[in-house]
Design a protein around this motif. Structure first.
Motif, PDB file in Angstrom:
ATOM      1  N   THR A 196      27.135  96.968  55.770  1.00 45.14           N
ATOM      2  CA  THR A 196      26.699  95.576  55.819  1.00 45.14           C
ATOM      3  C   THR A 196      27.901  94.638  55.738  1.00 45.14           C
ATOM      4  O   THR A 196      28.968  94.993  55.242  1.00 45.14           O
ATOM      5  N   GLU A 197      27.703  93.421  56.204  1.00 46.71           N
ATOM      6  CA  GLU A 197      28.772  92.426  56.158  1.00 46.71           C
ATOM      7  C   GLU A 197      29.210  92.171  54.721  1.00 46.71           C
ATOM      8  O   GLU A 197      30.405  92.026  54.437  1.00 46.71           O
ATOM      9  N   ALA A 198      28.255  92.140  53.795  1.00 46.13           N
ATOM     10  CA  ALA A 198      28.581  91.896  52.391  1.00 46.13           C
ATOM     11  C   ALA A 198      29.423  93.024  51.815  1.00 46.13           C
ATOM     12  O   ALA A 198      30.393  92.788  51.079  1.00 46.13           O
ATOM     13  N   LEU A 199      29.092  94.265  52.158  1.00 42.10           N
ATOM     14  CA  LEU A 199      29.846  95.395  51.624  1.00 42.10           C
ATOM     15  C   LEU A 199      31.237  95.467  52.242  1.00 42.10           C
ATOM     16  O   LEU A 199      32.222  95.774  51.551  1.00 42.10           O
ATOM     17  N   LEU A 200      31.348  95.151  53.520  1.00 44.64           N
ATOM     18  CA  LEU A 200      32.667  95.125  54.155  1.00 44.64           C
ATOM     19  C   LEU A 200      33.552  94.045  53.528  1.00 44.64           C
ATOM     20  O   LEU A 200      34.749  94.248  53.309  1.00 44.64           O
ATOM     21  N   ILE A 238      40.125 100.202  60.819  1.00 36.89           N
ATOM     22  CA  ILE A 238      38.771  99.663  60.840  1.00 36.89           C
ATOM     23  C   ILE A 238      38.278  99.464  62.266  1.00 36.89           C
ATOM     24  O   ILE A 238      38.987  98.917  63.112  1.00 36.89           O
ATOM     25  N   ALA A 239      37.043  99.904  62.532  1.00 35.87           N
ATOM     26  CA  ALA A 239      36.400  99.713  63.830  1.00 35.87           C
ATOM     27  C   ALA A 239      35.053  99.029  63.628  1.00 35.87           C
ATOM     28  O   ALA A 239      34.370  99.294  62.637  1.00 35.87           O
ATOM     29  N   PRO A 240      34.636  98.167  64.551  1.00 34.65           N
ATOM     30  CA  PRO A 240      33.392  97.429  64.341  1.00 34.65           C
ATOM     31  C   PRO A 240      32.120  98.214  64.626  1.00 34.65           C
ATOM     32  O   PRO A 240      31.040  97.783  64.240  1.00 34.65           O
ATOM     33  N   ALA A 241      32.196  99.326  65.327  1.00 37.74           N
ATOM     34  CA  ALA A 241      31.057 100.168  65.686  1.00 37.74           C
ATOM     35  C   ALA A 241      30.371  99.703  66.962  1.00 37.74           C
ATOM     36  O   ALA A 241      29.934 100.519  67.753  1.00 37.74           O
ATOM     37  N   VAL A 272      39.475  97.371  68.242  1.00 36.37           N
ATOM     38  CA  VAL A 272      38.358  96.690  68.897  1.00 36.37           C
ATOM     39  C   VAL A 272      38.558  96.715  70.405  1.00 36.37           C
ATOM     40  O   VAL A 272      39.671  96.892  70.899  1.00 36.37           O
ATOM     41  N   ASN A 273      37.467  96.508  71.147  1.00 36.08           N
ATOM     42  CA  ASN A 273      37.616  96.307  72.580  1.00 36.08           C
ATOM     43  C   ASN A 273      37.679  94.809  72.870  1.00 36.08           C
ATOM     44  O   ASN A 273      37.561  93.982  71.955  1.00 36.08           O
ATOM     45  N   LEU A 274      37.879  94.453  74.120  1.00 37.36           N
ATOM     46  CA  LEU A 274      38.089  93.044  74.463  1.00 37.36           C
ATOM     47  C   LEU A 274      36.886  92.193  74.097  1.00 37.36           C
ATOM     48  O   LEU A 274      37.047  91.084  73.559  1.00 37.36           O
ATOM     49  N   LYS A 316      28.263  94.069  66.005  1.00 33.01           N
ATOM     50  CA  LYS A 316      28.691  94.110  64.603  1.00 33.01           C
ATOM     51  C   LYS A 316      30.144  93.666  64.433  1.00 33.01           C
ATOM     52  O   LYS A 316      30.689  93.761  63.332  1.00 33.01           O
ATOM     53  N   ALA A 317      30.749  93.167  65.507  1.00 34.64           N
ATOM     54  CA  ALA A 317      32.168  92.826  65.457  1.00 34.64           C
ATOM     55  C   ALA A 317      32.476  91.766  64.415  1.00 34.64           C
ATOM     56  O   ALA A 317      33.486  91.854  63.697  1.00 34.64           O
TER      57      ALA A 317
END
Length: 296
Positions: free
Chosen positions: A151-155, A171-174, A195-197, A178-179
């Motif tokens: 989750t955003e809060a845990l990250l 770190i990758a956004p998945a 990350v990708n573009l 979720k970026a």
């Protein structure tokens, strides 16, 4: 289960992938013949499996249920040589799943059912916060591969938590959706972002046309380091001090799921092996090209 201490922790999604592949183009609503495979997946697990194949000893920090799917998945992870000592087995949560349809044109559609990972929350981090892997007073000082399925809060908590202060965070956004969850790492100036573009554009809230432009913008926004891919177009590895651009080898694309995970894992392994930044980037792009072309 491996008897050796892990040399990297993979934190995030561990689930079953159901991947349907069709050899001809498809549109929404089509019903066409193809192949369907059920395989271990999830960003953290994909990275861990690739790292294990490259000679590293990954440990998984994630959650699977105590259902039949979770038992089978944990057993398969052990068979693959991954350390599941710190894998949370939740009696109250089902094992997560991901379903995708791929065509020669790429990913047609996908659904990620990763609700158990989100609900487990900080439970999966207890070995890093309460021991035995680390504590806030004695932070873990090794490599960590982290994915944005948390989750955003845990990250955001991880980005600022003292238990992660000494870690080499990768770190990758998945997924593009979720970026923006990774924004906390920009604010904290922590970690290496993969990350990708499209994901870079979302994180920076700006349109970019090249990986080099996007990578430099991420660094300007606070990223300690950013690696940005752009399919078959040039990829860039940027820090505040320098940037390097490399073009992937040309290949015929036969699959796309897991390509970014393969790139990240191969890059981590190459740097572990002592290769400099240009060569590590070349090796990561070569591994991703092999993956999307259907090789191993």
């Amino acid at each position: 289960m491996t008897t050796h201490a892990p040399d990297i922790l993979c934190i995030g999604s561990v689930l079953w992938d159901m991947i349907g592949r069709c050899d001809v183009p498809m549109q929404a609503g089509n019903d066409k013949p193809g192949r369907i495979r059920l395989i271990p997946g999830g960003v953290a697990l994909n990275i861990a499996m690739t790292l294990a194949g490259l000679g590293m000893r990954p440990a998984l920090l994630s959650v699977v249920g105590q259902d039949a799917e979770g038992t089978a998945l944990a057993a398969e992870c052990t068979r693959l040589g991954l350390d599941t000592t710190h894998l949370t087995r939740a009696p109250d949560l089902p094992t997560d799943r991901y379903m995708a349809i791929e065509t020669p044109d790429g990913l047609l559609a996908a659904i990620a059912d990763a609700h158990s990972l989100e609900q487990a929350g900080a439970r999966i981090l207890s070995p890093l916060i309460e021991g035995p892997l680390g504590t806030p007073q004695a932070p873990y000082a090794g490599r960590i591969a982290l994915d944005g399925n948390l989750t955003e809060a845990l990250l955001a908590e991880i980005a600022a938590h003292p238990a992660f202060a000494r870690a080499d965070l990768r770190i990758a956004p998945a997924s593009p959706g979720k970026a923006t969850r990774l924004s906390a790492f920009l604010r904290a100036g922590r970690g290496t972002l993969y990350v990708n573009l499209e994901e870079a554009c979302l994180l920076c809230e700006a349109p970019f046309t090249s990986a080099a432009e996007a990578a430099r913008a991420l660094v300007e926004r606070g990223a300690a380091r950013a690696l940005v891919t752009h399919g078959g177009a040039p990829c860039c590895d940027a820090t505040a001090d320098a940037s390097h651009t490399e073009t992937p080898p040309p290949v015929t694309v036969t699959r796309v799921t897991g390509a970014g995970d393969t790139f990240m894992a191969a890059h981590i392994a190459a740097e572990r092996d002592g290769f400099d930044r240009p060569e590590a980037l070349r090796r990561a792009l070569a591994a991703a090209a092999t993956h999307v072309s259907g090789g191993t």
